[in-house]
Design a protein around this motif. Structure first.
Motif, PDB file in Angstrom:
ATOM      1  N   SER A  14     -12.600  98.760  68.106  1.00 16.16           N
ATOM      2  CA  SER A  14     -13.115  96.807  67.721  1.00 16.16           C
ATOM      3  C   SER A  14     -11.686  96.031  66.654  1.00 16.16           C
ATOM      4  O   SER A  14     -11.500  95.232  66.576  1.00 16.16           O
ATOM      5  CB  SER A  14     -13.992  96.629  68.234  1.00 16.16           C
ATOM      6  N   ARG A  18      -8.931  93.121  66.888  1.00 18.14           N
ATOM      7  CA  ARG A  18      -9.221  91.882  66.725  1.00 18.14           C
ATOM      8  C   ARG A  18      -7.836  91.744  65.295  1.00 18.14           C
ATOM      9  O   ARG A  18      -7.477  90.621  65.837  1.00 18.14           O
ATOM     10  CB  ARG A  18     -10.645  91.840  66.272  1.00 18.14           C
ATOM     11  N   ALA A  45     -20.393  93.172  71.710  1.00 18.73           N
ATOM     12  CA  ALA A  45     -20.223  91.966  70.639  1.00 18.73           C
ATOM     13  C   ALA A  45     -19.118  92.561  69.457  1.00 18.73           C
ATOM     14  O   ALA A  45     -18.779  91.847  68.840  1.00 18.73           O
ATOM     15  CB  ALA A  45     -21.729  92.180  70.257  1.00 18.73           C
ATOM     16  N   ASP A  48     -17.071  90.087  70.615  1.00 22.22           N
ATOM     17  CA  ASP A  48     -16.688  89.203  70.776  1.00 22.22           C
ATOM     18  C   ASP A  48     -16.076  87.240  70.105  1.00 22.22           C
ATOM     19  O   ASP A  48     -15.190  86.868  70.717  1.00 22.22           O
ATOM     20  CB  ASP A  48     -17.777  87.720  70.154  1.00 22.22           C
ATOM     21  N   ARG A  51     -12.947  87.254  73.004  1.00 25.17           N
ATOM     22  CA  ARG A  51     -12.798  87.656  74.265  1.00 25.17           C
ATOM     23  C   ARG A  51     -12.591  86.664  75.052  1.00 25.17           C
ATOM     24  O   ARG A  51     -12.124  86.099  76.269  1.00 25.17           O
ATOM     25  CB  ARG A  51     -14.469  87.542  74.440  1.00 25.17           C
ATOM     26  N   ASP A  52     -12.480  85.209  74.681  1.00 26.36           N
ATOM     27  CA  ASP A  52     -11.828  84.362  75.132  1.00 26.36           C
ATOM     28  C   ASP A  52     -10.759  84.206  74.957  1.00 26.36           C
ATOM     29  O   ASP A  52     -10.192  82.976  74.946  1.00 26.36           O
ATOM     30  CB  ASP A  52     -13.054  82.525  74.693  1.00 26.36           C
ATOM     31  N   TRP A 316     -27.468  92.467  64.934  1.00 22.96           N
ATOM     32  CA  TRP A 316     -26.385  93.879  65.154  1.00 22.96           C
ATOM     33  C   TRP A 316     -27.011  94.668  65.212  1.00 22.96           C
ATOM     34  O   TRP A 316     -26.251  95.459  66.090  1.00 22.96           O
ATOM     35  CB  TRP A 316     -25.004  93.371  63.938  1.00 22.96           C
TER      36      TRP A 316
END
Length: 327
Positions: A14, A18, A45, A48, A51-52, A316
């Protein structure tokens, strides 16, 4: 450029996703697709923040699913393969899932890459494949001598990947990293386990005499090294990625206790792990000289930032720790 990232909902994967989709990511990215089974260590998560992003796609699936993997690999130009069972203690209790995921899953991906021809396949391995070293550091040319079922399964995947280059000419590049730390790390591993225990007023379980030595690598530096290998590494080559901070576990524990104003009464010495490797240390001269890699995050800063993140993000880690019954 379309990149398939396996295990992209996990700790390191992740961070890599990112980074790819962040402001300092590479240009020319059309799609970054995450394929993740979402086992206990895969957390949606963690993604997150991207994600957009219109370039981001997520597929819930297993790397052992040949039909799914074949379809996805055919749709992408490159594969960066993180997906793995990775906790040594769990592998000691039961090795089957490690072999199925880390060996069979890797073979499934390699077969798909061979048949559909993505330009690059990066296999993310670990320094644990080398075994234990009393002094000095391993160069990439040292033989593999893994001691735990986890390390053996990673070594098998590592060698399988290289065999597809040597036998079939597949563009395979292997990275072997030292111990990672940073944010979003599942709280069964030593640094997040100790931090979260101390946040809850619990003792920290220190194995054996606490003198096992590890080289610590911030996850941001690790993913930057992986990206250097993906973008500029040589086909068929192995690249060690180190952090440059060697500490024994007593020293590491002392730094964490100091961060919380705690003392040695917060240590619970526990029976040593079976087959516990004494020391890991990789020589990362090759990636430094060929690709310009150098760790940027000093350990004191990275550890302080990590402690602060866990302090500020109980929402988290608390459900994960409770669900997995770690610590």
């Amino acid at each position: 450029m379309r990149i398939l990232v396996t295990g992209g909902a996990g700790f390191i994967g992740s961070h890599y996703v990112r980074t790819l989709l962040g402001p300092d990511g590479p240009g020319g990215l059309d799609t970054v697709t995450v394929l993740d089974k979402l086992t206990y260590a895969g957390n949606p998560a963690n993604l997150d923040g991207v994600r957009d992003d219109a370039r981001f796609e997520f597929v819930h699936g297993d790397i052992r699913d040949a039909e799914l993997v074949g379809k996805l690999v055919a749709e992408h130009d490159q594969v960066v393969h993180f997906a793995a069972e990775s906790h040594v203690d769990r592998s000691i209790l039961g090795a089957a899932e490690f072999v199925l995921t880390n060996v069979v899953g890797t073979q499934t991906l390699l077969d798909a890459a061979l048949h559909s021809g993505p330009t690059t396949f990066v296999y993310v391995s670990t320094d644990e494949v080398y075994g234990s070293i009393a002094e000095g550091s391993w160069p990439e040319t040292d033989p593999l001598s893994p001691n735990s079922p986890y390390a053996a399964s990673k070594a098998a995947g590592d060698l399988l990947a290289l065999s597809y280059h040597r036998t079939h000419g597949l563009d395979v590049r292997v990275t072997r990293c030292s111990n990672n730390y940073g944010t979003h790390h599942f709280p069964e591993k030593v640094i997040p386990l100790f931090i979260t225990n101390l946040l809850d007023g619990l003792k920290v379980p220190l194995y054996g005499d606490g003198l096992n030595v590890r080289d610590w690598l911030h996850v941001d530096d690790h993913v930057r090294g992986i990206e250097l290998v993906r973008a500029g590494g040589r086909s068929g080559e192995v690249y060690n990625i180190g952090g440059g901070t060697e500490l024994n576990n007593r020293e590491l524990t002392g730094l964490l206790l100091e961060a919380f104003g705690a003392d040695e009464s917060s240590i619970a010495y526990v029976e040593d792990r079976k087959g516990h490797d004494r020391r890991y240390s990789v020589d990362w001269t090759k990636i430094k000289e060929e690709l310009g890699y150098h760790p940027r995050k000093d350990f004191a800063t990275g550890l302080a930032e990590t402690v602060a993140w866990y302090r500020d993000n109980r929402a988290w880690w608390e459900p994960l720790k409770a669900g997995a019954r770690v610590g």
